[in-house]
Design an enzyme around this catalytic site. Structure first.
Site, short mmCIF file in Angstrom:
data_model
loop_
_atom_site.label_atom_id
_atom_site.label_comp_id
_atom_site.label_asym_id
_atom_site.label_seq_id
_atom_site.Cartn_x
_atom_site.Cartn_y
_atom_site.Cartn_z
N GLY A 46 6.11 0.02 -17.36
CA GLY A 46 5.35 0.77 -16.36
C GLY A 46 5.63 2.27 -16.38
O GLY A 46 4.72 3.09 -16.29
N HIS A 78 7.97 -4.59 -19.56
CA HIS A 78 8.42 -3.72 -18.45
C HIS A 78 8.34 -2.24 -18.87
O HIS A 78 9.36 -1.54 -18.92
CB HIS A 78 9.84 -4.09 -18.01
N THR A 81 3.01 -5.51 -11.77
CA THR A 81 3.75 -4.38 -12.35
C THR A 81 4.95 -4.05 -11.46
O THR A 81 5.56 -2.99 -11.62
CB THR A 81 2.86 -3.12 -12.44
N ARG A 89 1.97 -5.09 3.93
CA ARG A 89 3.35 -5.56 3.84
C ARG A 89 3.41 -7.09 3.81
O ARG A 89 3.95 -7.71 4.72
CB ARG A 89 4.15 -5.02 5.01
N GLU A 92 13.87 -11.57 -16.56
CA GLU A 92 13.77 -10.67 -17.71
C GLU A 92 15.08 -10.61 -18.49
O GLU A 92 16.14 -10.55 -17.86
CB GLU A 92 13.47 -9.24 -17.21
N ARG A 151 7.91 -6.45 -9.57
CA ARG A 151 9.14 -7.13 -9.99
C ARG A 151 8.80 -8.59 -10.26
O ARG A 151 8.06 -9.23 -9.49
CB ARG A 151 10.19 -7.07 -8.87
N PHE A 177 0.85 -1.21 0.00
CA PHE A 177 0.00 0.00 0.00
C PHE A 177 0.87 1.25 0.00
O PHE A 177 0.66 2.20 0.73
CB PHE A 177 -0.97 -0.03 1.19
N GLY A 178 1.85 1.21 -0.88
CA GLY A 178 2.73 2.37 -1.07
C GLY A 178 2.18 3.28 -2.16
O GLY A 178 0.99 3.20 -2.51
N ARG A 179 3.06 4.10 -2.69
CA ARG A 179 2.63 5.11 -3.66
C ARG A 179 1.89 4.52 -4.86
O ARG A 179 0.82 5.00 -5.25
CB ARG A 179 3.85 5.87 -4.19
C1 GLV Z 1 11.08 0.36 -12.78
O1 GLV Z 1 10.79 -0.78 -12.72
C2 GLV Z 1 11.53 1.13 -11.67
O2 GLV Z 1 11.79 0.59 -10.58
O3 GLV Z 1 11.66 2.35 -11.84
#
Ligand code: GLV
Length: 329
Positions: free
Chosen positions: A292, A290, A241, A176, A272, A243, A153-155
């Site tokens: 995002g 990747h 989205t 967490r 990856e 890791r 529950f971060g940004r």
């Molecule tokens: C991308 O995956 C980042 O961590 O900025």
């Protein structure tokens, strides 16, 4: 002596300009392998190395490094052994904040894309198989009314919650996982009364869409393994989205093949750029490379932040976006 920067992969402007304004810049023509990068970091020719996620900055590399700092062109920094850097007196910087909305957009895109079968639909049209409107063509799922479970529950999780609430989803979160940490009403802020905290086990069992928003570390590696996938609903969809290694990708392929869960939307992969065998053949997946943070303004901001971090470190100042702090001498 002028500041000297090593840039492992060219970054957008204004990044390179900011670095050139502050010193000598070496941009490698292609991404270095581990040994080549280790040798460059140990050469004593550079104050700061500006790294990408693919650059492994581990304890042995840091032990031999003659650097003031490492500036990562990413918000995540699981490619860097931050503890080892701190012990060696090497500062680390990252690029937080600027990619939050773009990454949440991709989480929402994967939620919608898996729910409404966008990859299958696009392929059908391109294959010339669209023969006109049909009552039962490519029926998908409603996202409105569906339960979105946020792991973390971060940004970025909060930005995803904001979007999901706009789509009429019910939003649950576990802050967490696999542990727990009570989040107060005050900490919930704008989300108070709109989203609900539940234990990780409950989140797994109740989510129609389970979306991962935790950093990769020893606690979260393979957080979603065969056992967790088995506890998800058979019609649930996994969204990642964050890791790749947070998910046991071979177990995910099995779960998608066997109908343990219904689908997956992935922007990141365990190894990856390789995919687990069989993943690319599964129709019930949306797979992205990747991307995002891949918008023009966001990548430019990431370049700016990584450059200002690098310049500050080279000049002996604390970087504006530090990952570690060094004990005062
Ligand atoms: C991308 O995956 C980042 O961590 O900025």
């Amino acid at each position: 002596m002028a500041n000297s920067f090593l840039v492992t992969t060219a970054i957008p402007e204004p990044g390179l300009q900011l670095l050139s304004d502050a010193g000598r810049v070496t941009v490698l023509p292609e991404p270095p392998g581990y040994d080549a990068l280790a040798a460059l970091c140990a050469s004593g020719d550079y104050d700061v190395v500006l790294t990408q996620l693919r650059d492994v900055i581990d304890a042995p590399l840091l032990a031999a490094a003659r650097l003031k700092g490492v500036s990562n062109f990413a918000v995540g920094y699981n490619n860097i052994d931050v503890g080892a850097a701190t012990r060696r007196g090497i500062l680390v910087g990252n690029t937080p904040g600027v990619l939050t909305d773009a990454t949440a957009d991709i989480a929402m895109l994967l939620i919608l894309g898996t729910a409404r079968r966008v990859v299958e639909a696009d392929r059908l049209v391109r294959d010339g198989k669209f023969l006109g409107w049909e009552p039962e063509l490519l029926l998908g799922r409603d996202v409105s009314g569906a339960v979105l479970g946020l792991a973390g529950f971060g940004r970025i999780a909060r930005a995803t919650a904001r979007r999901a609430l706009g789509f009429g989803m019910e939003v649950l979160f576990a802050p967490r996982p696999p542990g727990d940490r009570p989040v107060s009403e005050a900490e919930l802020g704008e989300f108070a009364g709109k989203v609900r905290q539940v234990p990780w086990d409950e989140l797994v069992a109740r989510s129609d869409f389970l979306s991962l928003h935790v950093p990769l570390n020893y606690q979260t590696r393979h957080l979603v393994d065969a056992a967790v996938l088995a506890r998800m609903k058979p019609d649930a969809i996994l969204i990642n989205t964050a890791r790749g290694p947070i998910v046991h990708e071979d177990a995910l392929v099995d779960a998608l093949r066997n109908g343990t869960i219904a689908g997956a939307g992935l922007d990141v992969f365990e190894d990856e750029p390789k995919l687990a065998p069989g993943l690319a053949e599964l129709p019930n997946t949306v797979l992205l490379p990747h991307v995002g943070s891949a918008t023009v303004p966001v990548r430019s901001e990431m370049a700016r932040l990584s450059a200002v971090n690098a310049v500050a470190i080279a000049e002996g100042r604390t970087p504006p976006h530090p990952v570690n702090h060094l004990a005062k001498a």
